[in-house]
Design a protein around this motif. Sequence first.
Motif, mmCIF file in Angstrom:
data_model
loop_
_atom_site.group_PDB
_atom_site.id
_atom_site.type_symbol
_atom_site.label_atom_id
_atom_site.label_comp_id
_atom_site.label_asym_id
_atom_site.label_seq_id
_atom_site.Cartn_x
_atom_site.Cartn_y
_atom_site.Cartn_z
ATOM 1 N N ASP A 72 0.840 -1.192 0.000
ATOM 2 C CA ASP A 72 0.000 0.000 0.000
ATOM 3 C C ASP A 72 0.881 1.249 0.000
ATOM 4 O O ASP A 72 2.090 1.171 -0.174
ATOM 5 C CB ASP A 72 -0.961 -0.027 1.191
ATOM 6 N N LYS A 83 -12.752 -8.931 -6.631
ATOM 7 C CA LYS A 83 -14.143 -8.633 -6.291
ATOM 8 C C LYS A 83 -14.888 -8.409 -7.591
ATOM 9 O O LYS A 83 -14.557 -7.525 -8.361
ATOM 10 C CB LYS A 83 -14.197 -7.375 -5.419
ATOM 11 N N VAL A 93 -9.099 -5.886 -4.641
ATOM 12 C CA VAL A 93 -9.338 -5.183 -3.383
ATOM 13 C C VAL A 93 -8.491 -5.801 -2.275
ATOM 14 O O VAL A 93 -8.086 -6.956 -2.355
ATOM 15 C CB VAL A 93 -10.831 -5.214 -2.975
ATOM 16 N N LYS A 95 -8.034 -5.525 2.305
ATOM 17 C CA LYS A 95 -8.677 -5.059 3.531
ATOM 18 C C LYS A 95 -7.739 -4.142 4.303
ATOM 19 O O LYS A 95 -6.560 -4.433 4.458
ATOM 20 C CB LYS A 95 -9.072 -6.238 4.408
ATOM 21 N N GLU A 96 -8.314 -3.048 4.767
ATOM 22 C CA GLU A 96 -7.578 -2.104 5.598
ATOM 23 C C GLU A 96 -8.511 -1.634 6.708
ATOM 24 O O GLU A 96 -9.492 -0.937 6.445
ATOM 25 C CB GLU A 96 -7.105 -0.913 4.748
ATOM 26 N N LYS A 97 -8.235 -2.053 7.919
ATOM 27 C CA LYS A 97 -9.069 -1.712 9.087
ATOM 28 C C LYS A 97 -10.537 -2.064 8.850
ATOM 29 O O LYS A 97 -11.425 -1.235 8.970
ATOM 30 C CB LYS A 97 -8.917 -0.234 9.426
ATOM 31 N N ASP A 98 -10.791 -3.299 8.470
ATOM 32 C CA ASP A 98 -12.139 -3.833 8.248
ATOM 33 C C ASP A 98 -12.902 -3.143 7.118
ATOM 34 O O ASP A 98 -14.118 -3.237 7.033
ATOM 35 C CB ASP A 98 -12.969 -3.794 9.533
ATOM 36 N N LYS A 99 -12.188 -2.425 6.255
ATOM 37 C CA LYS A 99 -12.806 -1.817 5.085
ATOM 38 C C LYS A 99 -12.119 -2.351 3.840
ATOM 39 O O LYS A 99 -10.912 -2.590 3.850
ATOM 40 C CB LYS A 99 -12.652 -0.292 5.118
ATOM 41 N N GLU A 100 -12.887 -2.545 2.788
ATOM 42 C CA GLU A 100 -12.304 -2.993 1.529
ATOM 43 C C GLU A 100 -11.866 -1.779 0.721
ATOM 44 O O GLU A 100 -12.663 -0.867 0.474
ATOM 45 C CB GLU A 100 -13.302 -3.832 0.726
ATOM 46 N N VAL A 101 -10.603 -1.774 0.330
ATOM 47 C CA VAL A 101 -10.044 -0.676 -0.450
ATOM 48 C C VAL A 101 -9.734 -1.205 -1.845
ATOM 49 O O VAL A 101 -9.133 -2.267 -1.996
ATOM 50 C CB VAL A 101 -8.751 -0.141 0.211
#
Length: 112
Positions: A72, A83, A93, A95-101
């Motif tokens: 990153d 995805k 994609v 995962k970064e802090k429970d969010k998909e980036v």
Amino acid sequence: MSKWIRKGDKVVVIAGNDKGRTGEVLLRKADRIIVQGINVRKRHVKKSQAGQNAQILSIERPIHISNAALCDKEGKAIFVSVKKKNGANSELVYKEKDKEVVFRSLKKKKGK
């Protein structure tokens, strides 16, 4: 996964002498990549008849693609997954802090 690495991506070396260093992929051929500033070797060049002087060149040598991982913006290794979108294209994609980036979108191959 290493199969998603391509020219222009930022990668971090996860094994070898340059472990932990990051750089941009300059070239990819099959299972080898050349990363800017990684695996630099010296090459001694003789004086040529074309008028070029003798010199020592520093060039990047290829490393195996399994020794590098996508990273990153902070230089931390990431693991990407595909995805599927409801449209024609898919996205890579992570995962970064429970969010998909979204890392980047994938082009659909012609004929498939």
